[in-house]
Design an enzyme around this catalytic site. Structure first.
Site, PDB file in Angstrom:
ATOM      1  N   HIS A  99      -8.538  21.427  23.315  1.00  0.00           N
ATOM      2  CA  HIS A  99      -9.754  20.735  23.749  1.00  0.00           C
ATOM      3  C   HIS A  99     -10.892  21.081  22.782  1.00  0.00           C
ATOM      4  O   HIS A  99     -11.023  22.235  22.409  1.00  0.00           O
ATOM      5  CB  HIS A  99     -10.137  21.186  25.155  1.00  0.00           C
ATOM      6  CG  HIS A  99     -11.422  20.590  25.621  1.00  0.00           C
ATOM      7  ND1 HIS A  99     -11.492  19.277  26.054  1.00  0.00           N
ATOM      8  CD2 HIS A  99     -12.671  21.102  25.690  1.00  0.00           C
ATOM      9  CE1 HIS A  99     -12.751  19.017  26.376  1.00  0.00           C
ATOM     10  NE2 HIS A  99     -13.492  20.092  26.172  1.00  0.00           N
ATOM     11  N   ARG A 142      10.680  -2.690 -12.153  1.00  0.00           N
ATOM     12  CA  ARG A 142       9.223  -2.590 -12.175  1.00  0.00           C
ATOM     13  C   ARG A 142       8.805  -1.498 -13.162  1.00  0.00           C
ATOM     14  O   ARG A 142       9.597  -0.591 -13.424  1.00  0.00           O
ATOM     15  CB  ARG A 142       8.783  -2.169 -10.777  1.00  0.00           C
ATOM     16  CG  ARG A 142       7.490  -2.685 -10.272  1.00  0.00           C
ATOM     17  CD  ARG A 142       7.233  -2.037  -8.926  1.00  0.00           C
ATOM     18  NE  ARG A 142       7.847  -2.759  -7.819  1.00  0.00           N
ATOM     19  CZ  ARG A 142       7.245  -3.731  -7.148  1.00  0.00           C
ATOM     20  NH1 ARG A 142       6.022  -4.081  -7.439  1.00  0.00           N
ATOM     21  NH2 ARG A 142       7.863  -4.331  -6.155  1.00  0.00           N
TER      22      ARG A 142
HETATM   23  P1  FAD Z   1      10.989  -2.014  -1.854  1.00  0.00           P
HETATM   24  O1  FAD Z   1       9.901  -1.073  -1.681  1.00  0.00           O
HETATM   25  O2  FAD Z   1      10.682  -3.470  -1.870  1.00  0.00           O
HETATM   26  O3  FAD Z   1      11.693  -1.607  -3.219  1.00  0.00           O
HETATM   27  C1  FAD Z   1      12.720  -2.352  -3.814  1.00  0.00           C
HETATM   28  C2  FAD Z   1      12.619  -2.148  -5.311  1.00  0.00           C
HETATM   29  O4  FAD Z   1      13.799  -2.693  -5.900  1.00  0.00           O
HETATM   30  C3  FAD Z   1      11.455  -2.886  -5.973  1.00  0.00           C
HETATM   31  O5  FAD Z   1      10.661  -1.986  -6.697  1.00  0.00           O
HETATM   32  C4  FAD Z   1      12.115  -3.917  -6.887  1.00  0.00           C
HETATM   33  O6  FAD Z   1      11.423  -4.075  -8.107  1.00  0.00           O
HETATM   34  C5  FAD Z   1      13.467  -3.288  -7.132  1.00  0.00           C
HETATM   35  N1  FAD Z   1      14.525  -4.234  -7.442  1.00  0.00           N
HETATM   36  C6  FAD Z   1      14.897  -5.334  -6.732  1.00  0.00           C
HETATM   37  N2  FAD Z   1      15.984  -5.910  -7.281  1.00  0.00           N
HETATM   38  C7  FAD Z   1      16.287  -5.158  -8.368  1.00  0.00           C
HETATM   39  C8  FAD Z   1      17.323  -5.247  -9.354  1.00  0.00           C
HETATM   40  N3  FAD Z   1      18.257  -6.199  -9.308  1.00  0.00           N
HETATM   41  N4  FAD Z   1      17.337  -4.324 -10.334  1.00  0.00           N
HETATM   42  C9  FAD Z   1      16.398  -3.330 -10.397  1.00  0.00           C
HETATM   43  N5  FAD Z   1      15.415  -3.201  -9.479  1.00  0.00           N
HETATM   44  C10 FAD Z   1      15.376  -4.103  -8.485  1.00  0.00           C
HETATM   45  N6  FAD Z   1       5.434  -0.051   5.534  1.00  0.00           N
HETATM   46  C11 FAD Z   1       5.021   1.040   6.195  1.00  0.00           C
HETATM   47  O7  FAD Z   1       5.849   1.780   6.738  1.00  0.00           O
HETATM   48  N7  FAD Z   1       3.692   1.364   6.282  1.00  0.00           N
HETATM   49  C12 FAD Z   1       2.739   0.587   5.719  1.00  0.00           C
HETATM   50  O8  FAD Z   1       1.564   0.908   5.816  1.00  0.00           O
HETATM   51  C13 FAD Z   1       3.145  -0.576   5.014  1.00  0.00           C
HETATM   52  N8  FAD Z   1       2.231  -1.373   4.436  1.00  0.00           N
HETATM   53  C14 FAD Z   1       2.644  -2.469   3.742  1.00  0.00           C
HETATM   54  C15 FAD Z   1       1.677  -3.293   3.198  1.00  0.00           C
HETATM   55  C16 FAD Z   1       2.043  -4.425   2.500  1.00  0.00           C
HETATM   56  C17 FAD Z   1       0.977  -5.299   1.891  1.00  0.00           C
HETATM   57  C18 FAD Z   1       3.429  -4.738   2.345  1.00  0.00           C
HETATM   58  C19 FAD Z   1       3.856  -5.945   1.569  1.00  0.00           C
HETATM   59  C20 FAD Z   1       4.397  -3.931   2.911  1.00  0.00           C
HETATM   60  C21 FAD Z   1       4.013  -2.792   3.628  1.00  0.00           C
HETATM   61  N9  FAD Z   1       4.942  -1.957   4.232  1.00  0.00           N
HETATM   62  C22 FAD Z   1       4.526  -0.859   4.932  1.00  0.00           C
HETATM   63  C23 FAD Z   1       6.396  -2.206   4.133  1.00  0.00           C
HETATM   64  C24 FAD Z   1       7.033  -1.317   3.034  1.00  0.00           C
HETATM   65  O9  FAD Z   1       6.385  -1.580   1.816  1.00  0.00           O
HETATM   66  C25 FAD Z   1       8.523  -1.588   2.911  1.00  0.00           C
HETATM   67  O10 FAD Z   1       9.147  -1.438   4.165  1.00  0.00           O
HETATM   68  C26 FAD Z   1       9.174  -0.639   1.925  1.00  0.00           C
HETATM   69  O11 FAD Z   1       8.596  -0.768   0.660  1.00  0.00           O
HETATM   70  C27 FAD Z   1      10.683  -0.904   1.842  1.00  0.00           C
HETATM   71  O12 FAD Z   1      11.273  -0.088   0.874  1.00  0.00           O
HETATM   72  P2  FAD Z   1      12.571  -0.545   0.085  1.00  0.00           P
HETATM   73  O13 FAD Z   1      12.889   0.579  -0.839  1.00  0.00           O
HETATM   74  O14 FAD Z   1      13.602  -1.018   1.005  1.00  0.00           O
HETATM   75  O15 FAD Z   1      12.125  -1.816  -0.756  1.00  0.00           O
END
Ligand code: FAD
Ligand code: NAD
Length: 471
Positions: free
Chosen positions: A450, A38
């Site tokens: 409170h 990204r």
């Molecule tokens: P992600 O945040 O999905 O990050 C993974 C990253 O890996 C991405 O940027 C992607 O581009 C990158 N990637 C994937 N494959 C590759 C590759 N092969 N090479 C290089 N880069 C790669 N959670 C909360 O706790 N509170 C909230 O309020 C909340 N609100 C949300 C609202 C929405 C609309 C959505 C969709 C989700 C929400 N979530 C919320 C959930 C939260 O966004 C996720 O749990 C969190 O982002 C997970 O983090 P992660 O690092 O596992 O994955």
């Protein structure tokens, strides 16, 4: 490709799991590279998830409150208008500020952001196909897979992010739809339904189950929440499924059917939001080359130290087991690094809070009453309504309640569930109670200031073993 560069840790994915692990490892002095495709760090959460959704929720709540909840407070306002473009700009500013902040922290801790897509060449080598063209080979002692999740598609409806949208489209609509249909009454469905309903859309939420809120929400709290959201104008069709959708007309036409065998009906909408869950994202990783497999739900399989069958390859965040939450991903990022640097890490999966940022907020930690009941545990319940809390009453904001579930024999806190003002902040106290194995009496005998909303937490805890004072 050139010769492989040596790193202590290569992380694929710069979302919450990946970037937090990178910072923790950088702080420990490891040589770290984080591959993110990204054009900004922070993953789903910062770019198209937690942060932009909370910006829209906060500002549309303010707008809605100015429209409907000022007169009785003695505030007279004139012509109130919503400028959607500015609303979106404010959201983008919040997102950019935070994602740039992470890029700054990467520099501060000597972490290299490799802008590109990562895939496995062999068990120790990751190839990055660079955004700017070309590729790099990175050889690492440790590799973390933190590639996150993607929207689960709704079969039969092609997403174009304009009329048939996912949460990503719902964060960027250019105008308020007249009629919006939301498939899935989970957290995304209800947060986004709230945003667009406050802006004037007529919103109907179709939910397969007999209750809203998605997995984990206490059924009594879900019922209360539904009542409150209905008063705000949201319409719900529970025990209902969307069977087919036709997008060829000016309006999208959806056939919905009761799951209990009732008659089918057709609902028209300008915009359809599909919010039926998310699934792990592993595409393009070339997992076959290193013999890693996913389970039947697409999750990478790991042990309690996040290790795959290749112990130096660990998996954290949405792409593996557990709730898909940013703070869970963050905890795992820290713990996975600590397993490398210290030999031990810690995440208590029984004490991960959930918050739905509707108005009022809904928050919970630990077990729901239906779970405790199903497990055959003897339990006690204590509740306290915000309508009896002095601060909530003074603020003219007293819908909702706090509910404690305690072990009947030991009084240990098993679950805390809140719907009400600032529930998302108040739940931290419940989380601490569950984490420390506190009893309800511990919470209730702790002095609370409170007048504060937190007194409702104290009194609900008290109500499990004694009478609450103010109710
Ligand atoms: P992600 O945040 O999905 O990050 C993974 C990253 O890996 C991405 O940027 C992607 O581009 C990158 N990637 C994937 N494959 C590759 C590759 N092969 N090479 C290089 N880069 C790669 N959670 C909360 O706790 N509170 C909230 O309020 C909340 N609100 C949300 C609202 C929405 C609309 C959505 C969709 C989700 C929400 N979530 C919320 C959930 C939260 O966004 C996720 O749990 C969190 O982002 C997970 O983090 P992660 O690092 O596992 O994955
Ligand atoms: P979800 O699992 O929370 O809810 C999906 C809902 O859709 C469930 O209630 C389910 O019964 C229903 N459903 C499934 N198939 C259906 C069908 N065919 N017809 C009608 N209803 C159907 O998923 P979500 O709301 O898409 O959110 C995805 C993930 O993102 C969740 O894991 C959530 O935790 C995370 N998230 C968290 C927050 C937050 O913490 N505030 C905000 C947004 C998203």
């Amino acid at each position: 490709a050139s010769e492989a560069e040596e790193k202590d840790l290569v992380i694929i994915g710069g979302g919450v799991a990946g970037y937090v692990a990178a910072i923790k490892a950088g702080q420990a002095g490891l040589k770290v590279a984080c591959i993110e495709k990204r054009d900004a760090l922070g993953g789903t959460c910062l770019n198209v998830g937690c942060i932009p959704s909370k910006s829209l929720l906060n500002n549309t709540h303010l707008y809605h409150q100015i429209l409907h909840d000022t007169k009785n407070r003695g505030i007279e306002v004139g012509d109130v208008k919503m400028n959607i473009q500015q609303l979106m700009k404010a959201k983008d500013t919040s997102v950019t500020g935070l994602t740039k902040g992470i890029a700054f922290l990467f520099k501060k801790h000597n972490i290299e952001w490799v802008k590109g897509s990562g895939s496995f060449v062999d068990e120790h080598t990751v190839k990055a196909d660079l955004v700017e063209g070309g590729e790099r080979l990175l050889r690492a002692k440790n590799i973390f897979i933190a590639t996150g999740s993607e929207v689960s598609p709704f079969p039969g409806l092609q997403v174009d992010e304009k009329r048939v949208i996912t949460s990503t489209g719902a964060l960027a609509l250019e105008q308020v739809p007249k009629k919006m249909l939301v498939i899935g009454g989970g957290i995304i469905g209800l947060e986004m339904a709230s945003v667009w309903s406050r802006l004037g859309a007529e919103v109907t939420v179709v939910e397969f189950l007999g209750r809203i809120g998605g997995p984990g929400m206490d059924e009594e709290i879900a019922k209360q929440t539904q009542k409150i959201l209905q008063k705000q104008g949201l319409k719900f069709k529970l025990n209902t499924k969307v069977v087919t959708g036709d997008t060829t007309g000016e309006l999208i036409s959806l056939n919905v059917e009761s799951t209990k065998g009732g008659k089918a009906e057709t609902i028209d909408a300008d915009v359809v939001l599909t919010a039926i869950g998310r699934r792990p994202y592993t595409s393009g990783l070339n997992l076959e080359s290193i013999g890693l497999e996913t389970d039947d739900r697409g999750r990478l399989v790991i042990d309690h130290e996040y290790r795959t069958k290749h112990p130096h390859i660990r998996v954290i965040g949405d792409v593996t087991f557990g709730p898909m939450l940013a703070h869970k991903a963050e905890e795992e990022g820290v713990a996975a690094v600590e397993y490398i640097t210290k030999g031990h890490g810690h995440v208590n999966y029984g004490a991960i809070p959930s918050v739905m940022y509707t108005y009022p907020e809904v928050a919970w930690v630990g077990q729901a009453e239906q779970d405790v009941k199903a497990a055959g545990i003897k339990y006690k319940v204590g509740t306290f309504p915000f309508s009896a809390n002095s601060r909530a009453k003074t603020n003219l904001d007293s819908e909702g309640l706090v509910k404690f579930i305690a072990d009947a024999e030991t009084d240990r806190v098993l679950g805390v569930h809140i719907v009400g003002p600032a529930a998302g902040e108040l739940i931290a106290e419940g989380t601490l109670a569950v984490e420390y194995g506190a009893s309800c009496e511990d919470v209730a005998r702790t002095c609370h200031a409170h007048p504060t909303l937190s007194e409702a937490v104290k009194e609900a805890a008290m109500a499990t073993y004694d009478k609450a004072i103010h109710f």
